[in-house]
Motif scaffolding. Sequence first.
Motif, mmCIF file in Angstrom:
data_model
loop_
_atom_site.group_PDB
_atom_site.id
_atom_site.type_symbol
_atom_site.label_atom_id
_atom_site.label_comp_id
_atom_site.label_asym_id
_atom_site.label_seq_id
_atom_site.Cartn_x
_atom_site.Cartn_y
_atom_site.Cartn_z
ATOM 1 N N ARG A 1 0.801 -1.228 0.000
ATOM 2 C CA ARG A 1 0.000 0.000 0.000
ATOM 3 C C ARG A 1 0.834 1.279 0.000
ATOM 4 O O ARG A 1 0.769 2.091 -0.891
ATOM 5 N N GLU A 2 1.620 1.470 1.109
ATOM 6 C CA GLU A 2 2.319 2.753 1.299
ATOM 7 C C GLU A 2 3.627 2.515 2.045
ATOM 8 O O GLU A 2 3.790 1.491 2.712
ATOM 9 N N ALA A 3 4.470 3.527 1.970
ATOM 10 C CA ALA A 3 5.799 3.424 2.604
ATOM 11 C C ALA A 3 5.707 3.208 4.113
ATOM 12 O O ALA A 3 6.527 2.506 4.706
ATOM 13 N N ARG A 4 4.692 3.831 4.750
ATOM 14 C CA ARG A 4 4.595 3.689 6.216
ATOM 15 C C ARG A 4 4.342 2.232 6.624
ATOM 16 O O ARG A 4 4.810 1.766 7.663
ATOM 17 N N TYR A 5 3.629 1.485 5.820
ATOM 18 C CA TYR A 5 3.429 0.053 6.097
ATOM 19 C C TYR A 5 4.730 -0.710 5.869
ATOM 20 O O TYR A 5 5.110 -1.567 6.659
ATOM 21 N N GLU A 6 5.373 -0.360 4.752
ATOM 22 C CA GLU A 6 6.657 -0.982 4.448
ATOM 23 C C GLU A 6 7.623 -0.776 5.620
ATOM 24 O O GLU A 6 8.322 -1.707 6.042
ATOM 25 N N ALA A 7 7.617 0.447 6.184
ATOM 26 C CA ALA A 7 8.498 0.768 7.320
ATOM 27 C C ALA A 7 8.123 -0.055 8.558
ATOM 28 O O ALA A 7 8.992 -0.579 9.263
ATOM 29 N N ALA A 8 6.838 -0.170 8.794
ATOM 30 C CA ALA A 8 6.393 -0.890 9.990
ATOM 31 C C ALA A 8 6.690 -2.380 9.893
ATOM 32 O O ALA A 8 7.033 -3.032 10.885
ATOM 33 N N PHE A 9 6.575 -2.930 8.678
ATOM 34 C CA PHE A 9 6.739 -4.376 8.510
ATOM 35 C C PHE A 9 8.111 -4.758 7.943
ATOM 36 O O PHE A 9 8.285 -5.851 7.419
ATOM 37 N N ALA A 10 9.073 -3.826 8.022
ATOM 38 C CA ALA A 10 10.391 -4.063 7.427
ATOM 39 C C ALA A 10 11.070 -5.301 8.011
ATOM 40 O O ALA A 10 11.649 -6.106 7.297
ATOM 41 N N ASP A 11 10.987 -5.454 9.342
ATOM 42 C CA ASP A 11 11.662 -6.589 10.000
ATOM 43 C C ASP A 11 10.634 -7.416 10.779
ATOM 44 O O ASP A 11 10.290 -7.086 11.915
ATOM 45 N N LEU A 12 10.186 -8.484 10.166
ATOM 46 C CA LEU A 12 9.126 -9.282 10.816
ATOM 47 C C LEU A 12 9.605 -9.975 12.089
ATOM 48 O O LEU A 12 8.804 -10.308 12.960
ATOM 49 N N SER A 13 10.925 -10.178 12.199
ATOM 50 C CA SER A 13 11.418 -10.831 13.421
ATOM 51 C C SER A 13 11.245 -9.919 14.641
ATOM 52 O O SER A 13 11.288 -10.370 15.781
ATOM 53 N N ALA A 14 11.029 -8.625 14.386
ATOM 54 C CA ALA A 14 10.807 -7.670 15.481
ATOM 55 C C ALA A 14 9.319 -7.502 15.776
ATOM 56 O O ALA A 14 8.928 -6.661 16.584
ATOM 57 N N LEU A 15 8.484 -8.288 15.112
ATOM 58 C CA LEU A 15 7.035 -8.148 15.275
ATOM 59 C C LEU A 15 6.400 -9.418 15.829
ATOM 60 O O LEU A 15 6.901 -10.522 15.640
ATOM 61 N N ARG A 16 5.284 -9.216 16.517
ATOM 62 C CA ARG A 16 4.464 -10.330 16.963
ATOM 63 C C ARG A 16 3.071 -10.121 16.397
ATOM 64 O O ARG A 16 2.686 -8.986 16.080
ATOM 65 N N VAL A 17 2.324 -11.199 16.269
ATOM 66 C CA VAL A 17 0.967 -11.071 15.730
ATOM 67 C C VAL A 17 -0.021 -11.846 16.610
ATOM 68 O O VAL A 17 0.326 -12.890 17.174
ATOM 69 N N ALA A 18 -1.213 -11.277 16.751
ATOM 70 C CA ALA A 18 -2.289 -11.982 17.448
ATOM 71 C C ALA A 18 -3.481 -12.068 16.509
ATOM 72 O O ALA A 18 -3.817 -11.095 15.832
ATOM 73 N N VAL A 19 -4.087 -13.263 16.436
ATOM 74 C CA VAL A 19 -5.299 -13.450 15.642
ATOM 75 C C VAL A 19 -6.447 -13.694 16.619
ATOM 76 O O VAL A 19 -6.373 -14.605 17.451
ATOM 77 N N ASP A 20 -7.461 -12.845 16.528
ATOM 78 C CA ASP A 20 -8.582 -12.916 17.479
ATOM 79 C C ASP A 20 -8.090 -12.980 18.920
ATOM 80 O O ASP A 20 -8.545 -13.790 19.737
ATOM 81 N N GLN A 21 -7.131 -12.118 19.223
ATOM 82 C CA GLN A 21 -6.630 -11.907 20.579
ATOM 83 C C GLN A 21 -5.861 -13.093 21.169
ATOM 84 O O GLN A 21 -5.710 -13.194 22.384
ATOM 85 N N GLU A 22 -5.381 -13.977 20.288
ATOM 86 C CA GLU A 22 -4.495 -15.065 20.725
ATOM 87 C C GLU A 22 -3.184 -14.906 19.978
ATOM 88 O O GLU A 22 -3.179 -14.721 18.753
ATOM 89 N N LEU A 23 -2.047 -15.023 20.676
ATOM 90 C CA LEU A 23 -0.754 -14.961 19.993
ATOM 91 C C LEU A 23 -0.715 -15.999 18.882
ATOM 92 O O LEU A 23 -1.168 -17.132 19.063
ATOM 93 N N SER A 24 -0.171 -15.626 17.731
ATOM 94 C CA SER A 24 -0.223 -16.520 16.588
ATOM 95 C C SER A 24 1.077 -16.416 15.781
ATOM 96 O O SER A 24 2.063 -15.834 16.257
ATOM 97 N N ASP A 25 1.087 -16.989 14.580
ATOM 98 C CA ASP A 25 2.278 -16.971 13.732
ATOM 99 C C ASP A 25 1.954 -16.302 12.400
ATOM 100 O O ASP A 25 0.801 -16.205 12.016
ATOM 101 N N PHE A 26 3.016 -15.951 11.673
ATOM 102 C CA PHE A 26 2.802 -15.284 10.397
ATOM 103 C C PHE A 26 2.236 -16.232 9.337
ATOM 104 O O PHE A 26 1.647 -15.792 8.366
ATOM 105 N N ASP A 27 2.394 -17.526 9.541
ATOM 106 C CA ASP A 27 1.814 -18.448 8.558
ATOM 107 C C ASP A 27 0.433 -18.959 8.965
ATOM 108 O O ASP A 27 -0.122 -19.852 8.321
ATOM 109 N N ALA A 28 -0.132 -18.375 10.007
ATOM 110 C CA ALA A 28 -1.462 -18.818 10.458
ATOM 111 C C ALA A 28 -2.531 -18.423 9.437
ATOM 112 O O ALA A 28 -2.477 -17.337 8.863
ATOM 113 N N PRO A 29 -3.522 -19.292 9.207
ATOM 114 C CA PRO A 29 -4.624 -18.967 8.292
ATOM 115 C C PRO A 29 -5.546 -17.920 8.918
ATOM 116 O O PRO A 29 -5.634 -17.806 10.139
ATOM 117 N N LEU A 30 -6.220 -17.165 8.053
ATOM 118 C CA LEU A 30 -7.088 -16.089 8.562
ATOM 119 C C LEU A 30 -8.574 -16.335 8.297
ATOM 120 O O LEU A 30 -9.387 -15.448 8.554
#
Lengths: 147, 147, 81, 81
Positions: free
Chosen positions: D37-66
Motif C-alpha cells: 500500500r504505502e511506505a509507512r506500512y513498508e516501514a512498519a513491517f520491514a523486520d518481521l522478526s521484530a514483530l508479533r501477531v495476534a489473531v482474534d486476541q491469541e498470539l499466533s504466527d505469520f503463517d497462520a490462516p485467517l
Amino acid sequence: MDIRVQEDPFDLGVETSAFAARQKGMGAIVTFTGVVRDLDEGVLHAMEIEHYPGMTEKALQKIAEEATSRWKLGDIMIIHRHGILKAQEMIMMVATSSRHRVDAFQAAEFLMDFLKSRAPFWKKEASGTAADWVAARDEDEDALKRW
Amino acid sequence: MDIRVQEDPFDLGVETSAFAARQKGMGAIVTFTGVVRDLDEGVLHAMEIEHYPGMTEKALQKIAEEATSRWKLGDIMIIHRHGILKAQEMIMMVATSSRHRVDAFQAAEFLMDFLKSRAPFWKKEASGTAADWVAARDEDEDALKRW
Amino acid sequence: MDVLYFAWVRERIGVPKEKIDTVPATVMALVDELRSREARYEAAFADLSALRVAVDQELSDFDAPLDGAREVAFFPPMTGG
Amino acid sequence: MDVLYFAWVRERIGVPKEKIDTVPATVMALVDELRSREARYEAAFADLSALRVAVDQELSDFDAPLDGAREVAFFPPMTGG
C-alpha cells in the motif's frame, strides 16, 4: 482468582493485606511489585504503558490458569496498570498463596516471566525530552524456557 | 537493612507499603509472608515459637549480609515473631528490593531457605489437646544446597 | 560457662540454662560430662544427630574446642520461617 | 476484518485500527497486502522478526490462516511487568 487491568493507581499495602486476609489454610504468601524506577539520579523518569484491551485480560487469565495447574495454590492476584505513570509509582503486582513456600515462590516467578513476555503490554520510557519504547530483552524471552 | 525479632504482631500491609516507600530507583520488590495455617478444617491451630535471644538477631543479620553480597539489592527487611500465635496470624515476613526482578526473587528465596534452617527458631504446634515440636524437614535442609 | 537448652532439649533437661564450673576441652567432652550426671541428660543427648550446637551464639560442631567459650547451647534442628 | 497496531507499529502506521475488506489467506498474505500500500506500512513491517501477531486476541504466527478471523493485531515483543 483476582485479575485487574486498570489505569488507576493501587495501594500495595491495602491489596497485600486484603489478599492475605482472604486466604484460608495457606502457610505462604508471596508478592511481587514492579515499580517505575528513576533511570538516572535526578532525572525525572516517567512511563507510558499501552495495552491491548480484551486480549490483555484473556492473556493474564490464561497465565494464571496455567500457574494454578502447575502448582498447589490457594489463590492468585494480578493487578497491572496502563496509561501514564511517574517515577516511583507501582506498575503492577502479583500475589500467590500456597501451603508451602516453594509453590508460592515458583508460581509468582512463573507469573512474572510469562506476564512480562506474553501479556500485551508495551512500555514507553521518558527521561528528559526523549521518549522511547522499551526493547524486549533476550533474557526475558530466555526466562520462559525454564518452565 | 531492617531486621526485627518481636513478640508483637506486625501489619503486613503497613510494613510492605513502608518498605516500598523507602526504596529509591528499585524496579522490583518481593515479599514473602509466613502464616500459621489451620492444619485441618475446623481444628483450631495455634503455634508457639521459641527462639534464642541474641543469637537470633546475629544469625538473621549474617544471612541478610550474605544475600546482599550475592545479589544486587537495594534493601532487605526481615520481621520474625516469637511467642504464642493463633491460626491465620502472620509468623514472619521478608522483603527484598532490586533493580531487576530476578535478584529480588532469588534473594527472597535464599533468605527464606536459610532463615528456615539456620536461624534459631523452633515451632511447637498445638491442635486440639496435643502439642508437639515441629520436626525439621529433610527437604528444607536440602534446599540450602542449591545456593 | 553458661549452657543453654532450647525446645525439646530444654523440656527434657528441665531447665533453660545452667552454669557449669568445669571447662571441658570440646563440645563432645561437655556432652559426655552432662550425660554422666543424670538420666534426663542421657535422654536429651541420646541421639546427637538430632541435635545442633552453638558456641558463643555461632552454629558449631560437636568436636569444636571450648577454650574461651562463654556460652554453649544445645537444640534441635531449627524450624523457623 | 479489523487490523490493530500497538506501540511503535501503531506510531509508524499512524492509526491504531483500520478495517480491511479483503480476506487474505494467511497473516503473511495480509502483511504483503499492507506492505504494497504505502511506505509507512513498508516501514512498519520491514523486520518481521521484530514483530508479533495476534489473531482474534491469541498470539499466533505469520503463517497462520485467517479464515473466519475477525481481528488481527501487530505489535512489538511485549514488555509488561
